[in-house]
Structure formats: C-alpha cells, structure tokens
Design an enzyme around this catalytic site. Structure first.
Site, PDB file in Angstrom:
ATOM      1  N   SER A 237       0.843  -1.186   0.000  1.00  0.00           N
ATOM      2  CA  SER A 237       0.000   0.000   0.000  1.00  0.00           C
ATOM      3  C   SER A 237       0.882   1.241   0.000  1.00  0.00           C
ATOM      4  CB  SER A 237      -0.909   0.009   1.220  1.00  0.00           C
ATOM      5  OG  SER A 237      -0.144   0.360   2.356  1.00  0.00           O
ATOM      6  N   LYS A 238       0.226   2.390   0.014  1.00  0.00           N
ATOM      7  CA  LYS A 238       0.946   3.669  -0.031  1.00  0.00           C
ATOM      8  C   LYS A 238       1.996   3.791   1.073  1.00  0.00           C
ATOM      9  CE  LYS A 238      -1.416   6.719  -2.950  1.00  0.00           C
ATOM     10  NZ  LYS A 238      -2.875   6.630  -2.943  1.00  0.00           N
ATOM     11  N   ARG A 239       1.711   3.143   2.206  1.00  0.00           N
ATOM     12  CA  ARG A 239       2.666   3.197   3.320  1.00  0.00           C
ATOM     13  C   ARG A 239       4.053   2.726   2.893  1.00  0.00           C
ATOM     14  NH1 ARG A 239       2.234  -0.472   6.834  1.00  0.00           N
ATOM     15  NH2 ARG A 239       0.782  -1.735   5.655  1.00  0.00           N
ATOM     16  N   GLY A 241       5.471   3.324   0.101  1.00  0.00           N
ATOM     17  CA  GLY A 241       6.050   4.171  -0.935  1.00  0.00           C
ATOM     18  C   GLY A 241       5.125   4.205  -2.141  1.00  0.00           C
TER      19      GLY A 241
END
Ligand code: GLU
Length: 470
Positions: A237-239, A241
């Site tokens: 996920s966005k976490r 990167g």
C-alpha cells in the site's frame, strides 16, 4: 487460439499490482501467439473517470504493453448487458427483487443467525407482482447446493461450498449492471480463453462460473495470481512508498527496469534476475508463477534500474536526461542543449546514477557554476597552499591551444613537475572548484564537459574563495 484480457477499473492510477497482472496477460498472449485485449471496466460511473482512463493507457504504453483489441469500454456495451439480463429473466434464471434496503438489513441479520452468513434469502424469487414505488434490482438465482470445483492454473484445485453464496445482484435499481455479471458476459462474448487476474477475485469465481453456465457459455480457464506484499509482509500500500506506475516514471525509473522487476514478482526462471522482453516472451508460462505472495523490494528495483541505466542506448538515455533536467528545474529549455555533448554527459554519469532523476542532479553543476562548496571538502582541500597550484592550472588551461584529454594530461603533468607535487595535491581542489562537491566522475571528464573557458572561470573563482578564507 489464446485470448486474454486486462480489465482495469478506471478509478485511479495504474497500480503496481494491476501492472503486473497486465504484464502476465501480455506475456502469456505473446508467448502463445494469442491476442491481448484491453477492456475498461467503467460501469461504476460514480468512481470511474476519464482522467484515470488516460493515465492507465499512458502507463501501459510507457511499459510497452501494446494491445491487439480495444480498449473496449463497458459503458458502450450496456445494450448487450441489458439483453443478457433480460434473457436470464425470461429463462427463469434471474428475477426482479423489490426488497428495500431496510428489509434487506433485517433479512441479512436473520440469515446470519440462521446459517452464519449475512445473505439474501431469495424471497423475491417467487414474487409475481411489482411493488408500487420501488425500482427493482435484478438478482441471479444461485445454486446453493453442493460445491463449485474448478482447476486454477496457479492454485490448483479450488473447492467452494455453494452454501456461502446468495442470489447476488446483476443489475442495480438504476439499471447499471454489476461487475460479476458484465465480466462474465464480456469474457464470454470476447472469446477469452484464460482469465489471469489477482487472487483478490478468487471469491468471485464461483459466482461467475454459475453465471457462465446459466448463460450457456463455456467458462474460461482461471489463473489467480498471488498478491504483492510490502517489505514488511503486509499488503502493498501507499505506506510502502509509491504504488502507481507513473510515480516510478516521475522518479526517473526506466520502463524496461520496472517491467523486468514486476515480472519477477511472482514469476521466476531459476535464479536469473535480468531478462530482455524477447527472453520473457520465450520463457513465460503460468506454471512458473509461484503460489505464495511476492514481496516488493524497492532496493532490488533500484538495483535493476541501475543495471538498465548502464546498458541503455545512449541516445535514448540522453533524451530522458534532457526531460529530467527541465522537470527538475536544472535547465529552462533542454532543447537548446547540444545532443552530442549530452550523450557524453550520459556516458560520464551513467555508472554512478541509479535513476535518470539522480543523474540530472549529479550533472547539474555542468549547467550552473557552484554557488557554494561542500563544507568538509573546503576544510580538507581548500588550503592556502593549493592557491598557486590552482592558479597555475587555470593559466595553463587558458593558454592551451587544444582542450582534449591528452592536453589536460600534459597540463597536469607540467604543473605537478613544476611544484614537485603529486596529483593527489590538486585533484580534489580542482574537483571541488568545478563541481562544488568531492565526488564526481573523473577529472578529465568533468573538465572536458565543463569546457575550457568555464573551467578556467571556476578555478579562478575557487582561488578567490580560498583567499577570502584568510
Ligand atoms: N475490473 C476488475 C478489477 O480491476 C477486473 C477483475 C477481473 O480481471 O476479472 O479488479
């Protein structure tokens, strides 16, 4: 004849996971000399955007994923879905349901108590009359007996108890068809032979298989690809990167590197890491796709990108460098840069740059004289005793009739002899004067690329600076 498709929902960027699905489908088509079809699943009008469609197509083109048919758009095929839904109703395989959201709430609660699954109980199956003021949905009559068994080309035999299913909605009350329905109609009518997709869709497959049978179509073969995990082994996920393909382009990654990297997320061929596209087309099979989730390792992507930087055609890389020099605000108009010279820049910097963006920053000093010097470098190398050496070098360069690698060698040799010093005594001061930094490509390269006059100017400026230190 193999026919596969990539069927993105245009609700955002082309995600790394989606791109991998597209790549697997594309390679499977090319390996089997089949067709790769692009279909935009945009029936969810509230979430689909034109912007997203444009971006998905651009990302696919950037990765080199060309399609043989399409892009088809489901919103242009509504008539077909309507016809197929009506056929199911006519044949008694689907029905109008008039239950209100409140009623459905109660039914689900009851069913949860009764059989553990909060599902619809099928009460409108036998309803004869419409209900005043309620716009119905269309539900598919699901077989809840026994189990659905199918052979997944990656996961092997899958058995799914039909008791988990309920009469799911195939057309919403506003008349728009739902994913599970249109995907079956389209895959059947488009002659799709293999459905290769993420295993987040595994639970949809039993429903879809029942729909194929009800519509009188032969189900395709299914291959569900395990998901991609972040380095900490949770869902990517966005976490972790950037997760969109275009973000990697913006960061200066090469499409060939990202392509190679994504293929290796789940597919392997011994322990080989680097593959050309031709090799991948030759080697790709679904049998070699792993059963367990793949782990996204950004360092490996960087390593691969560095590899591709070093072996990329120089002219292509210099075009990309020009693009990034502008984007990064290093030059205003990159079209003014001499291309032959820029290719020399690429040759000098590619070994030490992991991305094109990094390369643009590494070579930025060529476009703008340093305004300041690396602090540690100043302490270590800008000592008063180097002033006469630098002055001598500047003067020699100024008087040189030619400015070539050989001429530079001669200049340094004469200055070293004159003062009885080693190259070490002047190399770093000159580097710092030209680049403002203590690391850069070789002295020849930076002097030649900076050019005769500008080199002289920078060395003299450094001399003034050192003198000003007192
Ligand atoms: N539109 C679906 C998605 O983006 C496609 C799923 C499928 O391949 O069947 O997840």
């Amino acid at each position: 004849m193999v026919r596969v498709r990539f069927a993105p929902s245009p609700t955002g960027h082309l995600h790394i996971g989606g791109a991998r699905t597209a790549i697997f489908n594309w390679l499977f088509a090319r390996h089997n000399k089949g067709k790769f079809i692009l279909r935009i699943e945009d029936t969810d009008r509230s979430r689909s955007t034109e912007e997203s469609i444009r971006e998905i197509l651009e990302a696919m083109r950037w990765l080199g994923l060309d399609w043989d048919e399409g892009p088809y758009r489901q919103t242009e095929r509504m008539e077909i879905y309507r016809r197929e839904a009506e056929r199911l109703i006519r044949e008694g395989k689907a029905y109008y349901c008039y239950c209100t959201p409140e009623e459905l709430e109660v039914i689900r609660e009851e069913m949860k108590k009764r059989c553990g699954v909060p599902k619809y109980d099928g009460r409108c199956r036998n309803r004869k009359e419409p209900r005043e003021g309620v716009r119905p949905v269309i539900r598919f009559k699901v077989d809840t007996e026994g189990e659905t068994v199918f052979h997944d080309l990656i996961k092997g035999e899958i058995r799914y108890p039909n008791s988990q299913l309920d009469d799911f909605i195939i057309v919403r009350s506003d008349g728009t068809p739902t994913y599970n329905f249109v995907v079956v109609v389209d895959d059947a009518l488009m002659g799709i032979t293999h459905v290769i997709r993420g295993d987040d869709h595994l639970n949809n497959t039993p429903k879809q298989i029942q729909l194929y049978r009800a519509l009188g179509y032969e189900p395709p073969k299914f291959a569900h690809v395990p998901m991609i995990l972040g380095p900490d082994r949770t869902k990517l996920s966005k976490r972790h990167g950037a997760t969109s393909v275009m973000a990697y382009r913006e960061e200066g990654y090469l499409p060939e590197a990202l392509f190679n990297f994504l293929v290796r997320l789940g597919w392997s061929h011994g322990d080989q890491e680097i593959f050309s596209k031709e090799e991948l087309i030759e080697l790709f099979t679904l049998e070699a796709v792993g059963k367990s989730p793949a782990v996204f390792n950004p360092e490996k992507l960087l390593w691969l990108n560095h590899h591709y930087m070093k072996t990329y055609p120089v002219d292509k890389l210099s075009e990309l460098l020009a693009e990034f020099l502008e984007k990064e605000g290093i030059v205003e108009d990159a079209s003014k840069i001499d291309r032959k010279w820029l290719e020399e820049v690429v040759v000098a910097f590619r070994e030490r740059s992991k991305t094109v963006k990094e390369m643009a920053h590494h070579c930025a000093f060529l476009f703008k004289a340093p305004e300041s010097y690396d602090e540690d470098g100043v302490k270590k190398f800008f000592k008063p005793e180097v002033v006469p050496y630098l002055e001598a070098i500047a003067e020699e360069i100024e008087n040189a009739s030619q400015f070539t690698k050989e001429a530079i060698d001669e200049i340094f040799k004469r200055v070293l002899d004159r003062f009885g010093i080693k190259l070490k005594a002047v190399a770093q001061p000159v580097r710092l004067a030209i680049t403002g930094r203590t690391v850069s490509p070789g002295l020849h390269e930076i002097l030649l690329l900076t050019g005769k006059e500008e080199s002289v100017r920078r060395i003299k400026k450094a001399v003034e600076f050192i003198k000003s230190l007192g």
